[in-house]
Design an enzyme around this catalytic site. Sequence first.
Site, short mmCIF file in Angstrom:
data_model
loop_
_atom_site.label_atom_id
_atom_site.label_comp_id
_atom_site.label_asym_id
_atom_site.label_seq_id
_atom_site.Cartn_x
_atom_site.Cartn_y
_atom_site.Cartn_z
N GLU A 1 18.26 66.36 12.57
CA GLU A 1 16.76 66.38 12.81
C GLU A 1 16.64 67.85 13.78
O GLU A 1 17.39 68.16 14.56
CB GLU A 1 16.09 65.35 13.59
CG GLU A 1 15.25 64.23 12.69
CD GLU A 1 13.79 64.70 12.27
OE1 GLU A 1 13.80 66.30 12.12
OE2 GLU A 1 13.27 64.06 11.75
N LYS B 1 11.43 66.67 22.73
CA LYS B 1 10.39 66.92 23.61
C LYS B 1 9.97 65.61 24.61
O LYS B 1 10.50 64.56 24.24
CB LYS B 1 8.95 67.22 23.09
CG LYS B 1 8.95 68.65 22.35
CD LYS B 1 7.67 68.76 21.57
CE LYS B 1 7.42 70.13 21.11
NZ LYS B 1 6.16 70.25 20.46
N ASP C 1 8.67 75.46 11.71
CA ASP C 1 7.42 76.16 11.16
C ASP C 1 6.12 75.94 11.91
O ASP C 1 5.85 74.98 12.53
CB ASP C 1 7.07 76.04 9.72
CG ASP C 1 6.50 74.47 9.62
OD1 ASP C 1 6.83 73.70 9.97
OD2 ASP C 1 5.44 74.52 8.66
N ASP D 1 9.64 64.89 18.48
CA ASP D 1 8.44 64.73 19.41
C ASP D 1 8.04 63.27 19.85
O ASP D 1 8.22 63.01 20.94
CB ASP D 1 7.10 65.64 18.80
CG ASP D 1 5.92 65.99 19.41
OD1 ASP D 1 6.14 65.45 20.83
OD2 ASP D 1 4.97 66.43 19.18
P1 5GP Z 1 7.50 63.35 15.71
O1 5GP Z 1 7.33 62.34 14.56
O2 5GP Z 1 8.78 63.16 16.65
O3 5GP Z 1 6.24 63.46 16.63
O4 5GP Z 1 7.70 64.59 15.02
C1 5GP Z 1 8.43 65.09 14.16
C2 5GP Z 1 8.00 66.20 13.31
O5 5GP Z 1 6.99 66.90 13.78
C3 5GP Z 1 9.31 67.28 13.66
O6 5GP Z 1 10.43 66.92 12.49
C4 5GP Z 1 8.52 68.52 13.09
O7 5GP Z 1 8.58 68.55 11.69
C5 5GP Z 1 7.30 68.40 13.74
N1 5GP Z 1 7.00 68.74 15.00
C6 5GP Z 1 7.06 68.22 16.15
N2 5GP Z 1 7.01 68.82 17.44
C7 5GP Z 1 7.20 70.33 16.76
C8 5GP Z 1 6.93 71.65 17.33
O8 5GP Z 1 6.89 71.76 18.41
N3 5GP Z 1 7.27 72.68 16.63
C9 5GP Z 1 7.11 72.26 15.17
N4 5GP Z 1 7.22 73.63 14.46
N5 5GP Z 1 7.14 71.42 14.54
C10 5GP Z 1 7.16 70.20 15.45
MG MG Z 2 6.24 71.53 10.08
MG MG Z 3 11.93 67.28 11.45
#
Ligand code: 5GP
Ligand code: MG
Ligand code: MG
Length: 189
Positions: free
Chosen positions: A109, A141, A169, A113
């Site tokens: 991954e 994070k 991105d 986040d």
């Molecule tokens: P989660 O489900 O853990 O909140 O988020 C996962 C996905 O959200 C990551 O694989 C990514 O695609 C996007 N994401 C989360 N934080 C960031 C960030 O700081 N920058 C970017 N570009 N994408 C993020």
């Molecule tokens: Mg993205």
């Molecule tokens: Mg991802």
Amino acid sequence: SAPGALGPDHGYGPDIDHVLLSEEQIRDKIAELAAQVTADYAGKEVLLVGVLKGAVLFMSDFARALQIPTQMEFMAVSSYGSATSSSGVVRILKDLDRDITGKHVLVLEDIIDSGLTLSWLLKNLGGRSPASLEVCALLRKPDAVKVEVPVKYIGFDIPNEFVIGYGLDYAERYRDLPYIGTLKPEVYQ
Ligand code: 5GP
Ligand code: MG
Ligand code: MG
């Protein structure tokens, strides 16, 4: 800071607020993670599952740094939410091309986040009877602690900022940057 000094910026330089992790820091960390994974999986063949599209650059460098044979599969998922946060409602856009029964699966991954995407993915892949299932994430994070997701390998714990570059991105841009940084506020407007 001046990203130009850190290597090619593909013309994105004016959009970059600051560089969080340089190309060299990323390279050194990948070497460290790869040495760990190489030792942990000695004598085994590993199936790397890259989560598209963010993990593509990471997977490419990581696979080359490993000293064990690996095979590659990709999965694309979309979590419903805004451009900068996810909701935990996940949809498969592209599934694996083959069965992972009996395989040692290592999910790669880009970033964790909220952890909601990964938590869903692990439940999904875990139901397919792999011999083992672990996660290697380049970035994590602070909010990730809220969801219990077992992540064996972590590259960097970073502050709660939206980052781009090295696969990550904003509106499909900046994935090709060799470093990880943040965007100036006006880019989002
Ligand atoms: P989660 O489900 O853990 O909140 O988020 C996962 C996905 O959200 C990551 O694989 C990514 O695609 C996007 N994401 C989360 N934080 C960031 C960030 O700081 N920058 C970017 N570009 N994408 C993020
Ligand atoms: Mg993205
Ligand atoms: Mg991802």
